[in-house]
Design a protein around this motif. Structure first.
Motif, PDB file in Angstrom:
ATOM      1  N   ALA A  80       0.822  -1.211   0.000  1.00  0.00           N
ATOM      2  CA  ALA A  80       0.000   0.000   0.000  1.00  0.00           C
ATOM      3  C   ALA A  80       0.853   1.257   0.000  1.00  0.00           C
ATOM      4  N   VAL A  81       2.121   1.133   0.427  1.00  0.00           N
ATOM      5  CA  VAL A  81       2.969   2.323   0.471  1.00  0.00           C
ATOM      6  C   VAL A  81       3.276   2.842  -0.937  1.00  0.00           C
ATOM      7  N   TYR A  82       3.118   1.971  -1.948  1.00  0.00           N
ATOM      8  CA  TYR A  82       3.394   2.377  -3.326  1.00  0.00           C
ATOM      9  C   TYR A  82       2.150   2.901  -4.040  1.00  0.00           C
ATOM     10  N   LYS A  83       1.073   3.088  -3.302  1.00  0.00           N
ATOM     11  CA  LYS A  83      -0.085   3.785  -3.843  1.00  0.00           C
ATOM     12  C   LYS A  83       0.191   5.287  -3.796  1.00  0.00           C
ATOM     13  N   THR A  84      -0.340   6.000  -4.766  1.00  0.00           N
ATOM     14  CA  THR A  84       0.031   7.421  -4.928  1.00  0.00           C
ATOM     15  C   THR A  84      -0.159   8.234  -3.655  1.00  0.00           C
ATOM     16  N   ASP A  85      -1.311   8.073  -3.006  1.00  0.00           N
ATOM     17  CA  ASP A  85      -1.595   8.887  -1.827  1.00  0.00           C
ATOM     18  C   ASP A  85      -0.634   8.558  -0.690  1.00  0.00           C
ATOM     19  N   ASN A  86      -0.428   7.266  -0.424  1.00  0.00           N
ATOM     20  CA  ASN A  86       0.464   6.858   0.659  1.00  0.00           C
ATOM     21  C   ASN A  86       1.919   7.191   0.350  1.00  0.00           C
ATOM     22  N   PHE A  87       2.292   7.047  -0.922  1.00  0.00           N
ATOM     23  CA  PHE A  87       3.667   7.359  -1.319  1.00  0.00           C
ATOM     24  C   PHE A  87       3.952   8.849  -1.092  1.00  0.00           C
ATOM     25  N   ARG A  88       2.968   9.680  -1.419  1.00  0.00           N
ATOM     26  CA  ARG A  88       3.134  11.109  -1.182  1.00  0.00           C
ATOM     27  C   ARG A  88       3.275  11.399   0.321  1.00  0.00           C
ATOM     28  N   LYS A  89       2.477  10.706   1.143  1.00  0.00           N
ATOM     29  CA  LYS A  89       2.568  10.897   2.594  1.00  0.00           C
ATOM     30  C   LYS A  89       3.909  10.404   3.143  1.00  0.00           C
ATOM     31  N   LEU A  90       4.448   9.340   2.527  1.00  0.00           N
ATOM     32  CA  LEU A  90       5.770   8.868   2.926  1.00  0.00           C
ATOM     33  C   LEU A  90       6.826   9.927   2.628  1.00  0.00           C
ATOM     34  N   GLY A  91       6.674  10.592   1.494  1.00  0.00           N
ATOM     35  CA  GLY A  91       7.581  11.681   1.162  1.00  0.00           C
ATOM     36  C   GLY A  91       7.457  12.837   2.133  1.00  0.00           C
ATOM     37  N   TYR A  92       6.208  13.179   2.501  1.00  0.00           N
ATOM     38  CA  TYR A  92       6.002  14.250   3.483  1.00  0.00           C
ATOM     39  C   TYR A  92       6.620  13.877   4.830  1.00  0.00           C
ATOM     40  N   MET A  93       6.437  12.594   5.207  1.00  0.00           N
ATOM     41  CA  MET A  93       7.025  12.142   6.472  1.00  0.00           C
ATOM     42  C   MET A  93       8.550  12.272   6.441  1.00  0.00           C
ATOM     43  N   SER A  94       9.167  11.931   5.304  1.00  0.00           N
ATOM     44  CA  SER A  94      10.623  12.032   5.178  1.00  0.00           C
ATOM     45  C   SER A  94      11.076  13.471   5.340  1.00  0.00           C
ATOM     46  N   ASN A  95      10.320  14.393   4.751  1.00  0.00           N
ATOM     47  CA  ASN A  95      10.671  15.811   4.877  1.00  0.00           C
ATOM     48  C   ASN A  95      10.503  16.307   6.303  1.00  0.00           C
ATOM     49  N   GLU A  96       9.440  15.851   6.972  1.00  0.00           N
ATOM     50  CA  GLU A  96       9.240  16.243   8.368  1.00  0.00           C
ATOM     51  C   GLU A  96      10.360  15.723   9.251  1.00  0.00           C
ATOM     52  N   LEU A  97      10.796  14.500   8.989  1.00  0.00           N
ATOM     53  CA  LEU A  97      11.895  13.947   9.769  1.00  0.00           C
ATOM     54  C   LEU A  97      13.166  14.762   9.578  1.00  0.00           C
ATOM     55  N   LEU A  98      13.400  15.213   8.359  1.00  0.00           N
ATOM     56  CA  LEU A  98      14.598  16.000   8.069  1.00  0.00           C
ATOM     57  C   LEU A  98      14.571  17.346   8.778  1.00  0.00           C
ATOM     58  N   ASN A  99      13.376  17.841   9.073  1.00  0.00           N
ATOM     59  CA  ASN A  99      13.252  19.134   9.744  1.00  0.00           C
ATOM     60  C   ASN A  99      13.441  19.053  11.253  1.00  0.00           C
ATOM     61  N   ILE A 100      13.527  17.840  11.797  1.00  0.00           N
ATOM     62  CA  ILE A 100      13.738  17.676  13.238  1.00  0.00           C
ATOM     63  C   ILE A 100      15.157  18.107  13.588  1.00  0.00           C
ATOM     64  N   LYS A 101      15.274  18.924  14.631  1.00  0.00           N
ATOM     65  CA  LYS A 101      16.597  19.377  15.065  1.00  0.00           C
ATOM     66  C   LYS A 101      17.399  18.192  15.576  1.00  0.00           C
ATOM     67  N   GLY A 102      18.562  17.956  14.985  1.00  0.00           N
ATOM     68  CA  GLY A 102      19.406  16.833  15.358  1.00  0.00           C
ATOM     69  C   GLY A 102      19.424  15.738  14.317  1.00  0.00           C
ATOM     70  N   VAL A 103      18.530  15.829  13.322  1.00  0.00           N
ATOM     71  CA  VAL A 103      18.524  14.868  12.210  1.00  0.00           C
ATOM     72  C   VAL A 103      19.322  15.467  11.065  1.00  0.00           C
ATOM     73  N   ASN A 104      20.363  14.780  10.636  1.00  0.00           N
ATOM     74  CA  ASN A 104      21.238  15.302   9.584  1.00  0.00           C
ATOM     75  C   ASN A 104      20.804  14.900   8.176  1.00  0.00           C
ATOM     76  N   GLU A 105      20.234  13.706   8.073  1.00  0.00           N
ATOM     77  CA  GLU A 105      19.924  13.211   6.733  1.00  0.00           C
ATOM     78  C   GLU A 105      18.800  12.176   6.817  1.00  0.00           C
ATOM     79  N   VAL A 106      17.952  12.155   5.804  1.00  0.00           N
ATOM     80  CA  VAL A 106      16.890  11.152   5.692  1.00  0.00           C
ATOM     81  C   VAL A 106      16.941  10.590   4.291  1.00  0.00           C
ATOM     82  N   LEU A 107      17.066   9.276   4.201  1.00  0.00           N
ATOM     83  CA  LEU A 107      17.140   8.612   2.904  1.00  0.00           C
ATOM     84  C   LEU A 107      15.987   7.622   2.810  1.00  0.00           C
TER      85      LEU A 107
END
Length: 802
Positions: free
Chosen positions: A76-103
């Motif tokens: 289900a993660v490869y469905k368009t809506d969920n995949f987009r949310k996974l991308g948003y989650m990755s960006n949110e993680l990168l914005n956390i103070k102390g996180v250097n990189e998210v792959l």
């Protein structure tokens, strides 16, 4: 001496109480500054070759254990809506103070050949999140063809993927690490709640976060449980709330002293030192049992409260001091090791066990001198019929059937020695967590789909600057990496070789067939592009030092344990290194957090075994000073060695491995269990003089008059330690169950084997003119010490008071 101590305590009891309360208040004030340890303990010495290599690695390439991995196995993660949310989650993680990189898959970048600038540049695979499912599927297939990520971020066989979150290495050994991990969990749990897609968690930052959180919760729980359990047993024994409150008050004081000691020595709360408050509760209670029991006996023998209080100082003081010293020795020997966490644990425990003696010796007589004398119901414990029946059976057993005691002991010892021969020293990175825990299940997910997440590093020194640019060198490293990739529980290696292969694939327009090292025909073209590489592409710099001489090969592996790890390194990888690089000048070093952790546990076990031997020697020396009789020393030690053999045999036969938590048991349990022998033998020697050196009578009276206290204190110790079995940490469970079992066996051997040995091997003859140290205190025991209490007389006294 103890007469003078008794006089001082009674005369200045009010001032001494105030002094102890003032010290306790000071320790409680210091306790607010106690700190939790967030450092992954390094137990391998700094001068060890493997530690030297690891420190050099971290100096050049940085931390290897600062990646938190999130696993996903849901189409289900490869469905368009969920995949987009996974991308948003990755960006949110990168914005956390102390996180250097998210792959992650949505943030994947590809190498693109820039023909005009003659260089490679990085571009996102998903420059936007397509709303069309076909387009998304096409891009995902494209991502799967990027061999650099295959097996690292995506499992090409079933589509399982990971999100790798790199945490600032400067935060890994501080409280901020927990804050960062907590923020990460907040974001990821929101993703799961929104999409219904389960995430799996692994990586050292996450495991250490979980361990620290559980440790804090468990320490509070064990402290409360230890107070409840020991308090309940005390109340059943003495049937007095006054006794209960005084005993728990004394133990509470020492617990505050433990915390204050940590601060004063600038120690932190670790997995070991955190266990000290409940351990002190359990170990300190027997002091109270012996002293209050003696106080009751003395008071009802003559009815003089102050005389009874003075007597318990004179008669119990020396034996309590000796037993506390032997218990403290079991802990203090840990301070002789080269391991910081053991040193701290041993120092704080030893000091506060001796402090428990001082506080008990002052507070119990002083406080009870201000309270009313005990009443009739407080003496019920002195005539416990079931207990008296048990002691009678034991007395009969050792007199009539001592040969059976010896035979059974020999048989059990032989079985246990065989069991000990079956013990394996095995430890795991997440050894303490139960198999049914979610963390273990998540780890199994990563081991199944990505060969694990435990970091293993290999540093190859080419011995020449810019040796990385030599194609023949790269081909040898590639051959080595191909071998590593063939090992089932080791992930596909990542190194500069992987990066150069990826550049060749990019040079040929991302055709997966070209994912390999350049050949002689195209190497000049590709290397020309690489020379123009800009700072936008820093993948290669993470795997090569600044001189181009040292190359890092990074792997992830399953948590296979110390035995398999040792075999893997020494019997599989090292021989292959010799085969591939034997004809070169290369220096190849295997390092990483996983290797150092496994080696550290072996080093820890070796130190604990040494500590146990030292404790054995010191306690034997103390026995020698006390009794000045080699035969008595042997007789004393045998009943305390057998329980250790039984514990070791149980471990071997039950498949319980030798690891730091189980190795720690032996020196601690030996130091505690020998206390029973001291109590018994001291009483025995007194009874010899009182009964014309007739051994059978001396043994019988010793069993009946010390047996009750030995049984009660052993029950308290058993239930006090067994509470640790409620832990979620395997090491703590082992510490609790095996220590409690060992102490219970020690009680049995000291009430059966010890008197049987005395009956068989001690003639009872003594030189009345030559007294060992234990007999230089005539006030320690006297003939009237344990005279029978006339309960009828007690009834009359109670009626007269009414």
């Amino acid at each position: 001496m103890w007469n003078k101590i008794a006089d001082i305590i009674i005369k200045f009891r009010l001032y001494l109480i105030i002094l102890l309360l003032a010290i306790t208040a000071f320790m409680a004030y210091q306790g607010q500054y106690v700190r939790w340890s967030y450092v992954l303990a390094n137990v391998v010495p700094d001068n060890d070759p493997d530690m030297v290599d690891f420190k050099e690695f971290k100096k050049i390439f940085g931390e290897d254990g600062n990646i938190l991995a999130l696993g996903i196995l849901d189409s289900a993660v490869y469905k368009t809506d969920n995949f987009r949310k996974l991308g948003y989650m990755s960006n949110e993680l990168l914005n956390i103070k102390g996180v250097n990189e998210v792959l992650s898959v949505p943030t994947l970048k590809k190498l693109v050949k820039d023909q005009e600038a003659k260089r490679f540049k990085l571009e996102p695979v998903f420059d936007s999140f397509p709303s069309d499912q076909k387009k998304l599927d096409s891009l995902i297939r494209y991502a799967l063809d990027i061999k650099f990520y295959s097996g690292q971020l995506i499992n090409p066989n079933n589509g399982a993927s990971v999100v790798l979150v790199t945490i600032d290495k400067a935060l890994m050994d501080s409280d901020d690490r927990n804050r960062v991990v907590s923020d990460i969990l907040f974001v990821t749990e929101a993703f799961t709640e929104d999409t219904g897609i389960q995430l799996r968690y692994a990586g050292l930052p996450y495991v250490r976060y979980i361990n620290t959180s559980k440790l804090k919760d468990e320490l509070r729980m064990f402290l409360v449980l230890s107070v409840i359990v020991t308090g309940f047993i005390l109340f059943l024994f003495f049937r007095s709330f006054k006794v209960l409150l005084v005993a728990l008050g004394i133990i509470g004081m020492v617990v505050l002293w433990v915390v204050g000691t940590l601060v004063l020595f600038d120690f932190e709360i670790t997995l070991l030192t955190g266990l000290l408050p409940p351990i002190i509760v359990v170990i300190g209670i027997p002091n109270t049992v012996y002293m209050i029991n003696k106080y009751h006996q003395e008071y009802f023998a003559h009815g003089d409260q102050m005389r009874a209080i003075r007597t318990i100082i004179r008669k119990i003081g020396i034996v309590t001091f000796i037993t506390n010293v032997t218990t403290a020795v079991g802990f203090l020997v840990l301070a002789l090791t080269d391991i910081v966490i053991l040193k701290e644990f041993g120092i704080v425990a030893g000091i506060n066990i001796l402090a428990t003696f001082v506080v008990s010796m002052i507070m119990i007589p002083s406080v009870f001198s201000y309270l009313k004398p005990p009443g009739q119901r407080h003496l019920k414990h002195l005539e416990f019929k079931m207990l008296n029946s048990v002691l009678s059976v034991l007395d009969l057993l050792v007199h009539r059937y001592k040969e059976y005691v010896f035979v059974i002991t020999i048989i059990i010892a032989a079985i246990c020695i065989y069991g000990i021969s079956q013990i394996q020293a095995v430890s795991y990175m997440v050894d303490d967590l139960p198999d049914e825990s979610q963390t273990k299940k998540d780890l199994a997910f990563f081991e199944e789909h990505f060969a694990g997440v435990m970091p293993l590093e290999i540093v190859i020194d080419t011995k020449r600057k810019k040796g990385v640019q030599n194609l023949s060198n790269l081909r040898k490293i590639d051959e080595f990496e191909t071998f590593l990739d063939s090992i089932d529980f080791v992930s596909k290696p990542i190194s500069v070789v992987s990066f150069i292969k990826a550049t060749r694939q990019a040079f040929y327009n991302d055709k997966s067939a070209y994912y390999s090292l350049p050949n002689n025909r195209d190497k000049n073209f590709i290397l020309r592009y690489l020379k123009e590489e800009t700072d936008n592409i820093n993948l290669a710099t993470k795997f090569v030092d600044s001189t181009g001489q040292k190359i890092r090969v990074s792997l992830k592996m399953a948590d296979i344990g110390s035995v398999k790890m040792d075999s893997l390194v020494n019997q599989v990888i090292e021989p292959r290194i010799d085969d591939i690089f034997g004809t070169t000048e290369f220096d190849v070093a295997i390092t990483g957090t996983t290797l150092l952790f496994i080696k550290g546990n072996k080093f820890l076990i070796d130190n604990l075994i040494t500590s146990m031997i030292i404790a054995f020697v010191i306690i034997a020396f103390i026995m020698g000073l006390l009794f000045r009789n080699f035969k008595m020393i042997i007789i004393c030690l045998i009943p305390n060695i057998i329980p250790l053999l039984i514990t070791g045999g149980m471990m071997g036969l039950a498949g319980i491995p030798l690891k730091p938590s189980t190795a720690l048991i032996f020196s601690i349990a030996f130091g505690i269990s020998v206390d029973d022998s001291i109590h018994f033998l001291a009483k025995y020697r007194q009874e010899l003089f009182a009964n014309n050196f007739f051994v059978p009578v001396a043994v019988s009276k010793s069993i009946r008059e010390t047996g009750a206290s030995m049984i009660y204190t052993s029950i308290i110790l058993f239930f006090g330690f067994v509470i640790f079995a409620a832990s979620e940490f395997g090491g703590t469970v082992a510490l609790g169950t095996l220590t409690s079992t060992t102490l219970l066996m020690a009680m049995l051997t000291n009430l059966t084997l010890l008197p049987a040995l005395l009956l068989r091997f001690d003639s009872g003859k003594r030189n009345k003119e030559d007294h060992p140290l234990i007999e230089q205190y005539p006030e320690f025991y006297d003939e009237n010490e344990d005279e029978e209490i006339d309960l009828d007389l007690l009834d009359k006294e109670e009626k007269n008071k009414d």
